[in-house]
Each structure stands twice: as structure tokens, then as C-alpha cells.
Design a protein around this motif. Structure first.
Motif, mmCIF file in Angstrom:
data_model
loop_
_atom_site.group_PDB
_atom_site.id
_atom_site.type_symbol
_atom_site.label_atom_id
_atom_site.label_comp_id
_atom_site.label_asym_id
_atom_site.label_seq_id
_atom_site.Cartn_x
_atom_site.Cartn_y
_atom_site.Cartn_z
ATOM 1 N N PHE A 79 0.817 -1.212 0.000
ATOM 2 C CA PHE A 79 0.000 0.000 0.000
ATOM 3 C C PHE A 79 0.850 1.261 0.000
ATOM 4 C CE2 PHE A 79 -2.594 -3.264 2.140
ATOM 5 C CZ PHE A 79 -3.593 -3.369 1.194
ATOM 6 N N GLU A 80 1.944 1.215 0.713
ATOM 7 C CA GLU A 80 2.944 2.282 0.762
ATOM 8 C C GLU A 80 4.171 1.703 1.446
ATOM 9 O OE1 GLU A 80 2.671 5.319 4.132
ATOM 10 O OE2 GLU A 80 0.570 4.697 3.961
ATOM 11 N N ASP A 81 5.302 2.363 1.294
ATOM 12 C CA ASP A 81 6.503 1.882 1.966
ATOM 13 C C ASP A 81 6.269 1.873 3.466
ATOM 14 O OD1 ASP A 81 7.744 1.637 -0.461
ATOM 15 O OD2 ASP A 81 8.969 3.440 -0.252
ATOM 16 N N VAL A 82 6.734 0.817 4.117
ATOM 17 C CA VAL A 82 6.542 0.726 5.562
ATOM 18 C C VAL A 82 7.361 1.813 6.262
ATOM 19 C CG1 VAL A 82 6.016 -1.743 5.524
ATOM 20 C CG2 VAL A 82 8.372 -0.997 5.881
ATOM 21 N N PRO A 83 6.880 2.290 7.409
ATOM 22 C CA PRO A 83 7.635 3.280 8.171
ATOM 23 C C PRO A 83 8.998 2.723 8.595
ATOM 24 C CG PRO A 83 5.408 3.018 9.057
ATOM 25 C CD PRO A 83 5.608 1.950 8.038
ATOM 26 N N ALA A 84 9.945 3.611 8.833
ATOM 27 C CA ALA A 84 11.322 3.216 9.154
ATOM 28 C C ALA A 84 11.392 2.299 10.379
ATOM 29 C CB ALA A 84 12.188 4.457 9.357
ATOM 30 N N ASP A 85 10.610 2.594 11.428
ATOM 31 C CA ASP A 85 10.685 1.755 12.628
ATOM 32 C C ASP A 85 10.152 0.347 12.366
ATOM 33 O OD1 ASP A 85 8.132 2.897 12.401
ATOM 34 O OD2 ASP A 85 7.850 3.129 14.564
ATOM 35 N N LEU A 86 9.134 0.227 11.532
ATOM 36 C CA LEU A 86 8.631 -1.097 11.160
ATOM 37 C C LEU A 86 9.650 -1.810 10.273
ATOM 38 C CD1 LEU A 86 6.581 -3.369 10.948
ATOM 39 C CD2 LEU A 86 5.329 -2.007 9.266
ATOM 40 N N ALA A 87 10.260 -1.085 9.344
ATOM 41 C CA ALA A 87 11.286 -1.692 8.482
ATOM 42 C C ALA A 87 12.435 -2.249 9.323
ATOM 43 C CB ALA A 87 11.803 -0.671 7.474
ATOM 44 N N THR A 88 12.820 -1.529 10.361
ATOM 45 C CA THR A 88 13.885 -1.988 11.253
ATOM 46 C C THR A 88 13.468 -3.274 11.971
ATOM 47 O OG1 THR A 88 14.722 0.241 11.570
ATOM 48 C CG2 THR A 88 15.283 -1.362 13.270
ATOM 49 N N ASP A 89 12.238 -3.291 12.492
ATOM 50 C CA ASP A 89 11.748 -4.486 13.183
ATOM 51 C C ASP A 89 11.624 -5.669 12.225
ATOM 52 O OD1 ASP A 89 11.683 -3.054 15.534
ATOM 53 O OD2 ASP A 89 9.501 -2.774 15.517
ATOM 54 N N LEU A 90 11.141 -5.421 11.016
ATOM 55 C CA LEU A 90 11.042 -6.489 10.021
ATOM 56 C C LEU A 90 12.422 -7.020 9.645
ATOM 57 C CD1 LEU A 90 8.235 -5.109 7.674
ATOM 58 C CD2 LEU A 90 8.063 -7.052 9.256
ATOM 59 N N GLN A 91 13.378 -6.134 9.501
ATOM 60 C CA GLN A 91 14.731 -6.571 9.168
ATOM 61 C C GLN A 91 15.266 -7.509 10.245
ATOM 62 O OE1 GLN A 91 16.579 -5.937 6.264
ATOM 63 N NE2 GLN A 91 17.769 -7.594 7.169
ATOM 64 N N ARG A 92 15.140 -7.101 11.501
ATOM 65 C CA ARG A 92 15.669 -7.883 12.623
ATOM 66 C C ARG A 92 14.925 -9.211 12.797
ATOM 67 N NH1 ARG A 92 14.468 -4.573 16.290
ATOM 68 N NH2 ARG A 92 12.573 -5.611 16.959
ATOM 69 N N GLU A 93 13.616 -9.173 12.780
ATOM 70 C CA GLU A 93 12.824 -10.356 13.118
ATOM 71 C C GLU A 93 12.513 -11.274 11.935
ATOM 72 O OE1 GLU A 93 12.256 -11.292 16.110
ATOM 73 O OE2 GLU A 93 12.844 -9.458 17.150
ATOM 74 N N VAL A 94 12.452 -10.700 10.733
ATOM 75 C CA VAL A 94 12.046 -11.482 9.563
ATOM 76 C C VAL A 94 13.211 -11.703 8.607
ATOM 77 C CG1 VAL A 94 10.527 -11.508 7.541
ATOM 78 C CG2 VAL A 94 9.655 -10.682 9.749
ATOM 79 N N PHE A 95 13.762 -10.632 8.080
ATOM 80 C CA PHE A 95 14.745 -10.768 7.000
ATOM 81 C C PHE A 95 16.088 -11.304 7.482
ATOM 82 C CE2 PHE A 95 11.500 -7.878 5.483
ATOM 83 C CZ PHE A 95 11.146 -8.526 4.304
ATOM 84 N N ASP A 96 16.488 -10.981 8.708
ATOM 85 C CA ASP A 96 17.710 -11.581 9.235
ATOM 86 C C ASP A 96 17.530 -13.087 9.442
ATOM 87 O OD1 ASP A 96 18.883 -9.085 9.177
ATOM 88 O OD2 ASP A 96 18.897 -8.806 11.367
ATOM 89 N N ARG A 97 16.321 -13.504 9.818
ATOM 90 C CA ARG A 97 16.048 -14.943 9.954
ATOM 91 C C ARG A 97 16.089 -15.642 8.591
ATOM 92 N NH1 ARG A 97 14.400 -15.771 15.142
ATOM 93 N NH2 ARG A 97 13.352 -14.035 16.151
ATOM 94 N N LEU A 98 15.532 -14.986 7.575
ATOM 95 C CA LEU A 98 15.611 -15.551 6.219
ATOM 96 C C LEU A 98 17.064 -15.714 5.787
ATOM 97 C CD1 LEU A 98 12.820 -13.706 4.195
ATOM 98 C CD2 LEU A 98 13.006 -16.157 4.534
ATOM 99 N N ALA A 99 17.870 -14.703 6.066
ATOM 100 C CA ALA A 99 19.275 -14.741 5.664
ATOM 101 C C ALA A 99 20.040 -15.851 6.383
ATOM 102 C CB ALA A 99 19.934 -13.387 5.932
ATOM 103 N N ALA A 100 19.669 -16.159 7.616
ATOM 104 C CA ALA A 100 20.375 -17.168 8.405
ATOM 105 C C ALA A 100 19.906 -18.592 8.109
ATOM 106 C CB ALA A 100 20.207 -16.869 9.895
#
Length: 173
Positions: free
Chosen positions: A106-127
Motif C-alpha cells: 500500500f505504501e513503503d513501511v515506516p522506518a521503525d517497522l522496516a527496522t523491526d522487520l529486518q531484525r525479526e524477519v529478514f535476518d532470519r531468512l538470511a540465516a
């Protein structure tokens, strides 16, 4: 089966807890992450997927009902319709693409949500050593009110060296 999974904990990221420019952008979306420990050595990934499907944490409709140990629903599907064979292996880049497209639809996620997604979701995908994606199962697999989810994205992340299986669901209603 020698490879029972133990639930270690969960993380829930509710998009409603973040400020979007357009208040409709959160659209009742969230990411639910369940972390499970595998104490033994499974013969293969299919055995780990089967253990996950049998686990009570898998019995979650992701629509407010929570985990029901004797539940018959998993997301929009009947549990009986889900088997190791309905998961497909995907690469990290494909997982990233699917999840960022969903998050930013719908729109780019806010920076604080992007940070949380990176830590909790995308870092897990990478690992993850292996990433499985639940493919669309079709109308015959939908439970009686399974159409409530507009989007339902499920990933199983396997990290054998850490003895961990992660069930990651990104969805809405």
C-alpha cells in the motif's frame, strides 16, 4: 518419530502499532514468528516439516483464534490439507521479494517497522539453511471461513546447525 519439536517462543509484529501516512495501509496486517527447537537429527527436511505440521503451534487460524491444540485449521486451510509435499524450496532472494512486496503493497513501511522487520524477519531468512514456502492450496483446501485472509504467506525456515525450525506467517484479514 524421534524428532519432536519444542516451542521456544513467538514474536508478533502487528502493523497497527506503527504510524503509516495512510491509516488504511496497515490493513490489519501482521507477521507471526514461531521458533521451535529440534533436539534430534531428522532424516530429512520432509521429516521436520511433518513434525511441524503435527505440532500444536501449527494449529493457528491467524485470524484471532490463536493456537488451538486440537484445532482443525491452519491459516486459511484445513490442517488435513497441509503436508510436507505442499511446500516448495525457495531462495532467500525470492523470500525477500515476496515479503517486501507484501509489506509495502500500500505504501513503503515506516522506518521503525522496516527496522523491526529486518531484525525479526529478514535476518532470519538470511540465516536459514533452507527456506520452504507454502504454495497456494486451492479452494478445496480452504476451511469454512478460510477466505478471510486477503494474503497469506507462510515460510518454514530450517537451520539444522542451530537445531531450529521457524514458522513465519505474514498475513492479514
Amino acid at each position: 518419530m524421534q524428532n519432536e519439536l519444542t516451542h521456544e517462543g513467538s514474536t508478533f509484529i502487528n502493523f497497527r502499532n506503527y504510524t503509516f501516512l495512510d491509516s488504511r495501509s496497515h490493513a490489519f496486517r501482521w507477521v507471526d514468528i514461531k521458533r521451535l527447537r529440534s533436539p534430534g537429527r531428522a532424516d530429512g527436511d520432509a521429516e521436520l516439516l511433518a513434525a511441524l505440521i503435527e505440532h500444536e503451534q501449527f494449529r493457528d487460524d491467524y485470524a484471532g483464534g490463536g493456537v488451538l491444540p486440537a484445532g482443525l485449521r491452519h491459516g486459511p486451510y484445513w490442517v488435513r490439507a497441509v503436508s510436507p509435499e505442499v511446500y516448495e524450496v525457495i531462495g532467500r532472494e525470492e523470500g525477500d521479494r515476496i515479503l517486501w512486496a507484501w509489506a509495502n503493497q500500500f505504501e513503503d513501511v515506516p522506518a521503525d517497522l522496516a527496522t523491526d522487520l529486518q531484525r525479526e524477519v529478514f535476518d532470519r531468512l538470511a540465516a536459514a539453511e533452507q527456506i520452504y514456502y507454502l504454495r497456494k492450496l486451492g479452494d478445496e483446501a480452504l476451511h469454512d471461513w478460510g477466505g478471510v485472509h486477503s494474503d497469506f504467506h507462510e515460510f518454514v525456515l530450517i537451520n539444522r546447525s542451530e537445531g531450529q525450525v521457524v514458522l513465519l506467517v505474514a498475513t492479514d484479514d
